[in-house]
Design an enzyme around this catalytic site. Structure first.
Site, PDB file in Angstrom:
ATOM      1  N   LYS A 126      43.681 -76.820 -10.455  1.00  0.00           N
ATOM      2  CA  LYS A 126      43.753 -75.733  -9.882  1.00  0.00           C
ATOM      3  C   LYS A 126      45.384 -75.302  -9.386  1.00  0.00           C
ATOM      4  O   LYS A 126      45.932 -76.332  -8.975  1.00  0.00           O
ATOM      5  CB  LYS A 126      42.888 -75.839  -8.433  1.00  0.00           C
ATOM      6  CG  LYS A 126      43.354 -74.780  -7.409  1.00  0.00           C
ATOM      7  CD  LYS A 126      42.409 -74.833  -6.253  1.00  0.00           C
ATOM      8  CE  LYS A 126      42.367 -73.845  -5.324  1.00  0.00           C
ATOM      9  NZ  LYS A 126      41.612 -74.038  -3.937  1.00  0.00           N
ATOM     10  N   GLU A 183      33.310 -75.722  -5.730  1.00  0.00           N
ATOM     11  CA  GLU A 183      34.430 -76.500  -5.665  1.00  0.00           C
ATOM     12  C   GLU A 183      33.953 -77.180  -4.273  1.00  0.00           C
ATOM     13  O   GLU A 183      33.334 -77.033  -3.506  1.00  0.00           O
ATOM     14  CB  GLU A 183      35.410 -75.528  -5.238  1.00  0.00           C
ATOM     15  CG  GLU A 183      36.773 -76.103  -4.774  1.00  0.00           C
ATOM     16  CD  GLU A 183      37.755 -75.282  -3.990  1.00  0.00           C
ATOM     17  OE1 GLU A 183      39.181 -75.405  -4.450  1.00  0.00           O
ATOM     18  OE2 GLU A 183      37.311 -74.427  -3.595  1.00  0.00           O
ATOM     19  N   CYS A 235      38.366 -70.938  -6.815  1.00  0.00           N
ATOM     20  CA  CYS A 235      38.751 -70.245  -5.274  1.00  0.00           C
ATOM     21  C   CYS A 235      40.236 -69.397  -5.271  1.00  0.00           C
ATOM     22  O   CYS A 235      40.140 -68.329  -5.583  1.00  0.00           O
ATOM     23  CB  CYS A 235      38.729 -71.545  -4.496  1.00  0.00           C
ATOM     24  SG  CYS A 235      38.110 -71.170  -2.563  1.00  0.00           S
TER      25      CYS A 235
END
Length: 497
Positions: A179, A80, A212
């Protein structure tokens, strides 16, 4: 000779497919990248300057991708923020963004770069995949124009998304994921209106992808594993290590074991921000991992993994996480408890006063049971058994149930729960269990120096996390990390669609 080039690519791709089909395994790679960061600025840079910075990072990533392919990797995951970094406002990140189409358009940017608006980053990533006959996973920024007919449209007329992309060995865009669970500081990006459960099929299993902070929440992580039954999760991350329970290698390995899938975790590498820790994690433990808090170097990891781990004869059995703990009477010890903070979470602790013993500590609906025997009881080190049952987080609040055996920072009990990286005490045995109210429990064992313990512990069907033999290194923590997703509070920052 030019017409033969597509034929050559097709032949190489077909051969790769046949080789993968012939095997129950595949070779995966992750690259931990020391990101080249842009200079801090309050004003947006020019598109040319933004692309120049991104090309510097892609130069490094391309070297890792070539090396991985030469070593036989079928897929590589990069981190990321790995192409441009993370210190941005909404305005300053804009020159780094590209419009990323839906993969349904069936597009190979490498061979058809002019089909959509200029997208030099997607074109280069596509060519990296195509030229090396490897799946390439990268994280970039997506921009989507909007107008006043959309009530949620930002005032600047565009949505900006933290986005993962996947290119197949022909260079075709096969996955795009926005995300869903942004970290608090990611104000440069918008929250997607709905969570996206992105999957794609390969000759070596069904893949899902998220990013993440997503790993701590129900959507999309749990949906991909429990409902869509992916075999492998691709996980670009920029993970800041937080002891004692949330260092990257520790939690990501535990998540793969608790969920029963492969997790290909590629972290950024930035020591000043405690970012390090990548790995190729499986339901049985880490196949390969890397943790380096001492240098500024990137690292390429490769390992051979089971393509469909649920079909593997060594796939761990289903666990009833509360079975053992609810079947026994409480051990003595809870009368000597005290409260201590792990960051902002208030745990109930009990000191392990003897070289060996049985203890129970309870908090809320959770009772944690421990049986242990130390190899030596040092006067310089204190260990505790701790329990936590409650909401974690100052703004985004989500429910944890945790049972933990951990080393205190000093012999002062007030330091119990503070970050500790090193220890001197080895254990001859431990067995930890808890009355968990969830099926989603992640087993962690962390040794001195932030090292994992592959093959040295097991989870029994009745929910006990148990050492197989004595610990080979001094112990920092043994933890059962439970998530009660249904008790999470509504997200305070995500606007309703």
């Amino acid at each position: 000779m030019l017409p033969s080039q597509p034929l050559l690519h097709a032949a190489v791709f077909a051969l790769a497919v046949l080789q993968a089909l012939a095997s129950d395994t595949f070779t995966a790679a992750v690259y931990e990248h020391a990101v080249i960061l842009p200079d801090a600025t309050d004003e947006p840079v020019s598109p040319d300057d933004a692309l120049a910075l991104m090309n510097k990072n892609m130069d490094v990533l391309e070297g890792a991708i070539k090396e991985a392919a030469q070593q036989g990797a079928h897929i590589i995951v990069t981190p990321e923020d790995g192409i441009y970094g993370w210190h941005f406002t909404r305005e300053t990140i804009y020159p780094y963004l590209e419009d990323i189409p839906d993969p349904a358009v069936n597009w190979i940017p490498c061979t058809d770069p002019a089909r959509f608006a200029p997208a030099p980053v997607q074109e280069r990533l596509s060519c990296m995949a195509r030229n090396n006959s490897i799946y390439v996973v990268a994280n970039i920024g997506d921009k989507k124009p909007c107008n006043s007919s959309d009530a949620g449209c930002p005032s600047d007329g565009r949505y900006q998304y933290n986005t993962d992309v996947v290119f197949d060995p022909e260079g075709k865009l096969v996955a795009r994921y926005h995300k869903y669970n942004l970290f608090r500081r990611e104000t440069q990006f918008n929250y997607p209106k709905e969570p996206e459960a992105v999957t794609f099929e390969t000759p070596f299993g069904k893949f899902g992808i998220f990013t993440c902070f997503d790993i701590l929440f129900r959507e999309p992580a749990l949906v991909l594993v429990s409902e869509l039954q992916v075999d492998t999760v691709l996980f670009p991350t920029a993970w800041m290590n937080v002891l004692p329970f949330l260092t990257a290698v520790e939690f990501h390995s535990a998540w793969a074991m608790g969920m029963g899938v492969n997790l290909l975790s590629a972290n950024t590498h930035n020591i000043s921000l405690a970012m390090t820790g990548s790995g190729l994690f499986t339901p049985e433990g880490p196949a390969a991992y890397h943790y380096d808090s001492g240098t500024e170097e990137g690292c390429l990891l490769l390992a051979e993994l089971s393509a469909r781990p649920r079909l593997s004869p060594t796939y761990p059995p289903a666990v009833n996480w509360s079975s053992f703990a609810t079947s026994i009477k409480k051990f003595p010890g809870e009368k000597d408890t005290f409260l201590g903070a792990v960051r902002r979470d208030i745990f109930t602790f009990s000191e392990l006063r003897h070289k060996a013993g049985n203890y129970t500590v309870c908090q809320g609906d959770l009772c944690c049971h421990l049986i242990y025997r130390m190899a030596n009881k040092s006067k310089d080190e204190v260990y505790v058994l701790g329990a936590f049952d409650g909401l974690h987080g100052s703004l985004i609040k989500y429910h944890w149930q945790i049972c933990t055996l951990l080393k205190c920072k000093t012999t002062d009990l007030n330091t119990c729960g503070q970050p500790v990286e090193t220890a001197q005490t080895k254990f001859e045995m431990f067995s930890l269990s808890g009355t968990f109210g969830t099926n989603y429990v992640f087993p962690e064992v962390l040794y001195s120096g932030v090292q994992l313990a592959p093959g040295e512990f097991e989870v029994l069907r009745d929910g006990r996390l148990k050492s197989k033999h004595g610990t080979s290194k001094p112990l920092v923590t043994v933890t059962l990390f439970g998530r009660l997703y249904e008790k999470d509070l509504p997200h305070p920052l995500r606007t309703a669609p």
